[in-house]
Design an enzyme around this catalytic site. Structure first.
Site, PDB file in Angstrom:
ATOM      1  N   HIS A  69      -6.792  -2.989  -1.630  1.00 44.74           N
ATOM      2  CA  HIS A  69      -7.039  -3.266  -3.040  1.00 44.74           C
ATOM      3  C   HIS A  69      -6.134  -4.385  -3.534  1.00 44.74           C
ATOM      4  CE1 HIS A  69      -3.341  -1.127  -4.401  1.00 44.74           C
ATOM      5  NE2 HIS A  69      -3.576  -0.328  -3.368  1.00 44.74           N
ATOM      6  N   ASP A  97      -5.791  -4.754  -6.973  1.00 43.41           N
ATOM      7  CA  ASP A  97      -5.223  -4.370  -8.272  1.00 43.41           C
ATOM      8  C   ASP A  97      -3.830  -3.786  -8.063  1.00 43.41           C
ATOM      9  OD1 ASP A  97      -6.411  -2.110  -7.061  1.00 43.41           O
ATOM     10  OD2 ASP A  97      -6.570  -1.058  -8.969  1.00 43.41           O
ATOM     11  N   ASP A 116       2.396  -2.966  -2.221  1.00 48.30           N
ATOM     12  CA  ASP A 116       1.208  -2.153  -2.554  1.00 48.30           C
ATOM     13  C   ASP A 116       0.221  -2.969  -3.353  1.00 48.30           C
ATOM     14  OD1 ASP A 116      -0.538  -0.084  -2.934  1.00 48.30           O
ATOM     15  OD2 ASP A 116       0.708   1.008  -4.339  1.00 48.30           O
ATOM     16  N   GLU A 174      -8.403   0.537  -7.456  1.00 45.27           N
ATOM     17  CA  GLU A 174      -7.855   1.633  -6.664  1.00 45.27           C
ATOM     18  C   GLU A 174      -6.793   2.391  -7.445  1.00 45.27           C
ATOM     19  OE1 GLU A 174      -5.488   3.978  -3.892  1.00 45.27           O
ATOM     20  OE2 GLU A 174      -4.755   2.321  -5.130  1.00 45.27           O
TER      21      GLU A 174
HETATM   22 ZN   LIG Z   1      -2.068   0.998  -2.871  1.00 47.04          ZN
END
Ligand SMILES: [Zn+2]
Length: 388
Positions: A79, A81, A112, A147
């Site tokens: 992802h 986002d 992340d 996500e």
């Molecule tokens: Zn993540």
């Protein structure tokens, strides 16, 4: 005939910096997906940017990119986002500048998981530069901008969209940050399920001096919560820790000390292993509450079912690639929160592996440049092993 050097080199640090500079706080895209698509088109990928909408939810951009029309289709999922950065003044560097300091790349999404996406694209570029036109398999990327929050207009819909085109995924690595203390120490092969319970207990209001004339909702709530916590749901399974219940809030909001409350409310979260479905957890909860007795409402919101992908092809390849690059033997874990792997495992075998999660969702999120280089090498080895 083999043609070498057909793919341009991609620098993982540079691509990660450019992705971080697109402030794609969920569900805004802020240019992240078009930027990624442009990089992949340069490597010969056919890119489909797909926007999904839902009444009451923001439209979200997603990307399905595929290079090759034949052979087995190896997919990388992730992802673009990110969660909000919080207060700017709490960060020592601008969360969307993508700055490098003391050998670390800082920014929201560094681990992340924009960093891992950049590593995979760099790995693909290096793989194609060596294999060139001789490569006759398929590599795809399944990337969503939804996500971190609702996950309504993201991976779940994109998987259906890919299947409706008659395409299939044969194996998938999800690039979430799974490493705990050192890059390569942990792979995720499943996840616990998660549900929230909103419990409202009803009684009869009255004077605290005459409790026999009332039915104290606070007392009933205390008894019900004690019943839920009295014994563990289970003691774990071969790949999972024990299921847990955690109370997150208890609310009565009674401003008066001499009035027995008519209603009391609590919210709790259940993380459950592969011995349970959410329906079975709900039945267990209602039985425990019924045994205490009294009127109550229980609202259940399921975030995700538990799942396990038994150790196999994908986790084996990942473990081999990790050992080659880092010398570590990764633990096969099911800890942590939910991820989009909960949707993808229904379509193909998968495992999750990415950067260290120590700074994920935190102030000063950052990644070692050495880890970006090592993760690129690991993903490159995964491609070599899968298409050997
Ligand atoms: Zn993540």
């Amino acid at each position: 005939m083999e043609t070498r050097g057909t793919a341009p080199a991609i620098d993982a640090v540079d691509l990660a910096q450019r992705l971080i500079r697109a402030p794609s706080v969920t569900p805004d895209d802020a240019g992240a997906i078009p930027l990624l698509a442009a990089a992949l088109e340069g490597l010969g990928f056919a890119c489909s940017t797909v926007e999904f909408t839902e009444p009451g939810a923001a439209p979200v951009l997603n990307l399905y990119a595929r290079r090759g029309k034949a052979g087995r289709n190896f997919c990388f999922a992730g992802h673009t986002d990110v969660v909000p950065p919080g207060r700017r003044e709490d960060w020592s560097l601008d969360p969307f500048a993508g700055a490098v300091r003391d050998g670390k790349l800082y920014g929201r999404g560094a681990v992340d998981m924009k960093g891992a996406i950049a590593c995979f694209v760099a790995a693909v570029a290096a793989f194609l530069a060596e294999r060139g036109q001789a490569f006759d398999g398929s590599i795809s990327l399944l990337i969503t901008g939804d996500e971190e929050a609702a996950a309504i207009n993201g991976t779940r819909k994109l998987l259906e969209w890919v299947a409706a085109r008659g395409e299939r995924l044969d194996a998938c690595v999800v690039g979430e940050p799974t490493s705990a203390d050192r890059l390569g120490d942990m792979i995720k092969i499943g996840r616990r399920g998660s549900l929230n319970g909103i419990l409202t207990v009803h009684g009869v209001q009255g004077h605290t001096a005459y409790p026999h004339l009332a039915d104290n909702a606070a007392h009933r709530l205390v008894a019900m919560l004690a019943a839920l916590l009295a014994a563990p749901l289970d003691d774990g399974t071969s790949h999972f820790p024990a299921s847990t219940i955690a109370i997150s809030t208890i609310d009565i909001g009674n401003p008066t000390s001499n009035v027995i409350p008519a209603a009391a409310r609590a919210v709790f979260n259940v993380r459950f292993n592969d011995r349970w479905t959410s329906a079975a957890v709900e039945a267990w909860l209602r039985q425990a509450l019924d045994r205490v007795g009294g009127r109550y409402d229980l609202e259940i919101k399921v975030s995700g079912e538990s799942f396990l992908v038994p150790p196999g092809a994908v986790s084996d390849i990942l473990a081999t690639a990790i050992a080659r690059v880092t010398g570590l033997t990764p633990a096969l874990s099911t800890t942590g929160g939910t991820s989009d792997a909960r949707f993808i495992h229904r379509f193909c075998p998968l495992a999750e592996f990415g950067l260290l999660n120590l700074t994920a969702h935190k102030v000063d999120e950052c990644v070692d440049l050495a880890d970006l280089a090592a993760l690129t090498a690991i993903y490159r080895n995964v491609l070599d092993l899968y298409f050997a």
